[in-house]
Design an enzyme around this catalytic site. Structure first.
Site, PDB file in Angstrom:
ATOM      1  N   THR A  15       0.824  -1.211   0.000  1.00 35.00           N
ATOM      2  CA  THR A  15       0.000   0.000   0.000  1.00 35.00           C
ATOM      3  C   THR A  15       0.857   1.260   0.000  1.00 35.00           C
ATOM      4  O   THR A  15       2.028   1.244   0.366  1.00 35.00           O
ATOM      5  CB  THR A  15      -0.939   0.025   1.225  1.00 35.00           C
ATOM      6  OG1 THR A  15      -0.181   0.068   2.422  1.00 35.00           O
ATOM      7  CG2 THR A  15      -1.849  -1.186   1.245  1.00 35.00           C
ATOM      8  N   ASP A  16       0.226   2.367  -0.408  1.00 40.81           N
ATOM      9  CA  ASP A  16       0.904   3.653  -0.408  1.00 40.81           C
ATOM     10  C   ASP A  16       0.545   4.426   0.859  1.00 40.81           C
ATOM     11  O   ASP A  16      -0.108   3.894   1.760  1.00 40.81           O
ATOM     12  CB  ASP A  16       0.562   4.445  -1.678  1.00 40.81           C
ATOM     13  CG  ASP A  16      -0.922   4.733  -1.823  1.00 40.81           C
ATOM     14  OD1 ASP A  16      -1.671   4.661  -0.818  1.00 40.81           O
ATOM     15  OD2 ASP A  16      -1.353   5.036  -2.943  1.00 40.81           O
ATOM     16  N   GLN A  17       0.928   5.666   0.926  1.00 44.68           N
ATOM     17  CA  GLN A  17       0.705   6.494   2.103  1.00 44.68           C
ATOM     18  C   GLN A  17      -0.786   6.700   2.391  1.00 44.68           C
ATOM     19  O   GLN A  17      -1.177   6.965   3.512  1.00 44.68           O
ATOM     20  CB  GLN A  17       1.396   7.843   1.920  1.00 44.68           C
ATOM     21  CG  GLN A  17       1.530   8.636   3.188  1.00 44.68           C
ATOM     22  CD  GLN A  17       2.414   9.858   2.980  1.00 44.68           C
ATOM     23  OE1 GLN A  17       2.677  10.269   1.862  1.00 44.68           O
ATOM     24  NE2 GLN A  17       2.872  10.437   4.074  1.00 44.68           N
TER      25      GLN A  17
END
Length: 142
Positions: A15-17
């Protein structure tokens, strides 16, 4: 038409931020789905490589429909969209636990000799693969 299914538990590292699966991870999931399809059809990509044949991606298309998140389990569905004997197109859907389509994608591959990257004619060099792919590919309803 045969559709292979493979569940994937989304890991935090994917996942990203924003807590959403980073878009490039879907490429990895497509490879997982493609490898599972090949296995489900009775073959092994690793064995293909041992025979000196590789299958690079020559075209790729992804349509992002809805996000997926850490902690969810998704299913990647993979099938043979087209098989010409030289090129194979695979189609994919990533579906969430609610049955909603999150991505739709296709990848096109050509089998080539590992040494010189010259295309091979699958029907001639891998007749068993060609036969099974033809039997299990997507068929347009008539």
């Amino acid at each position: 038409m045969f559709i292979s299914k493979k569940e994937i538990e989304i890991r935090y590292a994917e996942t990203d931020q924003m807590g959403v699966v980073y878009h490039a991870n879907y490429l990895v999931w497509m490879e997982i789905g493609r490898t599972q399809l090949i296995k489900d059809l009775g073959f092994s990509y690793a064995e293909l490589e041992k025979r000196g044949i590789v299958s690079p991606v020559v075209d790729l298309s992804i349509s992002y429909k809805r996000p997926t998140h850490y902690g969810e389990t998704v299913t990647i569905k993979t099938w043979i969209q087209e098989n010409t004997g030289v090129q194979t197109s695979y189609a994919y859907e990533v579906v969430n636990e609610q049955g909603e389509v999150c991505i739709e994608a296709t990848s096109r591959h050509v089998c080539v000799n590992k040494e010189d990257f010259r295309p091979i004619i699958v029907k001639r060099v891998l007749p068993e693969w060609h036969k099974v792919y033809e039997e299990n590919k997507y068929k347009v309803e008539e």
